[in-house]
Design a protein around this motif. Structure first.
Motif, PDB file in Angstrom:
ATOM      1  N   SER A  71       5.344  -2.980  -8.610  1.00  0.00           N
ATOM      2  CA  SER A  71       4.236  -2.618  -8.057  1.00  0.00           C
ATOM      3  C   SER A  71       4.129  -3.079  -6.655  1.00  0.00           C
ATOM      4  N   ILE A  72       4.626  -4.273  -6.324  1.00  0.00           N
ATOM      5  CA  ILE A  72       4.879  -4.856  -5.119  1.00  0.00           C
ATOM      6  C   ILE A  72       5.805  -4.277  -4.277  1.00  0.00           C
ATOM      7  N   LEU A  73       6.857  -3.623  -4.720  1.00  0.00           N
ATOM      8  CA  LEU A  73       7.623  -2.829  -3.989  1.00  0.00           C
ATOM      9  C   LEU A  73       7.055  -1.685  -3.085  1.00  0.00           C
ATOM     10  N   PRO A  74       6.483  -0.710  -3.607  1.00  0.00           N
ATOM     11  CA  PRO A  74       5.865   0.260  -2.849  1.00  0.00           C
ATOM     12  C   PRO A  74       4.612   0.020  -2.173  1.00  0.00           C
ATOM     13  N   LEU A  75       4.004  -0.997  -2.552  1.00  0.00           N
ATOM     14  CA  LEU A  75       2.785  -1.454  -1.910  1.00  0.00           C
ATOM     15  C   LEU A  75       3.015  -2.390  -0.734  1.00  0.00           C
ATOM     16  N   GLY A 102       2.146   8.904  -0.017  1.00  0.00           N
ATOM     17  CA  GLY A 102       2.021   9.662  -0.981  1.00  0.00           C
ATOM     18  C   GLY A 102       3.437   9.428  -2.202  1.00  0.00           C
ATOM     19  N   LEU A 103       4.527   9.465  -1.675  1.00  0.00           N
ATOM     20  CA  LEU A 103       5.641   9.243  -2.366  1.00  0.00           C
ATOM     21  C   LEU A 103       5.930   7.845  -2.756  1.00  0.00           C
ATOM     22  N   ASN A 104       5.402   6.697  -2.141  1.00  0.00           N
ATOM     23  CA  ASN A 104       5.439   5.417  -2.651  1.00  0.00           C
ATOM     24  C   ASN A 104       4.466   5.280  -3.629  1.00  0.00           C
ATOM     25  N   VAL A 105       3.244   6.136  -3.693  1.00  0.00           N
ATOM     26  CA  VAL A 105       2.127   5.939  -4.959  1.00  0.00           C
ATOM     27  C   VAL A 105       2.658   6.857  -5.984  1.00  0.00           C
TER      28      VAL A 105
END
Length: 174
Positions: free
Chosen positions: A44-48, A75-78
């Motif tokens: 979770s931390i990586l894309p956040l 959006g891609l990271n979500v």
């Protein structure tokens, strides 16, 4: 504001290091289960982190096209966040197999965990490079001398060097 007493911090450190040198089979199940939840937190931390960098870009670069591309990258990271957290949560059927399947006693069906980790790492590195390269065109268009543009672009590009030099660490332990 949340506060954490000093005694709790030292207890957390003790719990996390107490069984660090033990063989995997000797670690109590709740510690292995803690690793499962830590994995979800890490994924979770990586894309956040990348989303927060993109939000910073949205604050400093006003061009409409750049903002649309930045929203797309967010959006891609979500999607990465949702997909890999769900894949990790449901990596074994039934769910407790994620921390109990190693002993071979239960009847658990699990995904190929190594392939899942490699896929997550590869996509994460690609998104790292995209997020770090995103503002370079905007920086090039700044009304600065060529030397100052190069300095500013180098400052923003340091993250790309980290990703490039970290790629070999995926194959050997660094």
């Amino acid at each position: 504001m949340w506060t954490l007493p000093f005694q709790n911090i030292t207890h957390i450190l003790y719990v996390s290091t107490k069984h660090f040198s033990l063989h995997f089979w000797l670690i109590p199940n709740f510690r292995v289960q803690l690793y499962f939840w830590d994995e979800l937190l890490y994924l979770s931390i990586l894309p956040l982190t990348k989303i927060s960098i993109c939000c910073f870009y949205l604050r400093i670069f006003p061009e409409r096209r750049f903002r649309n591309v930045t929203y797309f990258v967010i959006g891609l990271n979500v999607c990465y966040l949702i997909a890999f957290v769900l894949i990790s949560v449901f990596q074994c059927s039934p769910l407790p197999g994620a921390w109990l399947h190693w002993d071979g006693e239960g009847n658990y069906k699990c995904n190929h965990i190594n392939a899942q980790g490699w896929a997550a790492a590869a996509i994460n590195m690609l998104f790292d490079i995209i997020v770090m390269a995103l503002p370079l065109r905007q920086l090039w268009n700044l009304n600065l001398s060529l030397r100052k543009k190069a300095y500013v672009m180098c400052m923003f590009s340091l993250g790309i060097l980290y990703v490039i030099f970290n790629i070999p660490c995926q194959y050997v332990q660094c």
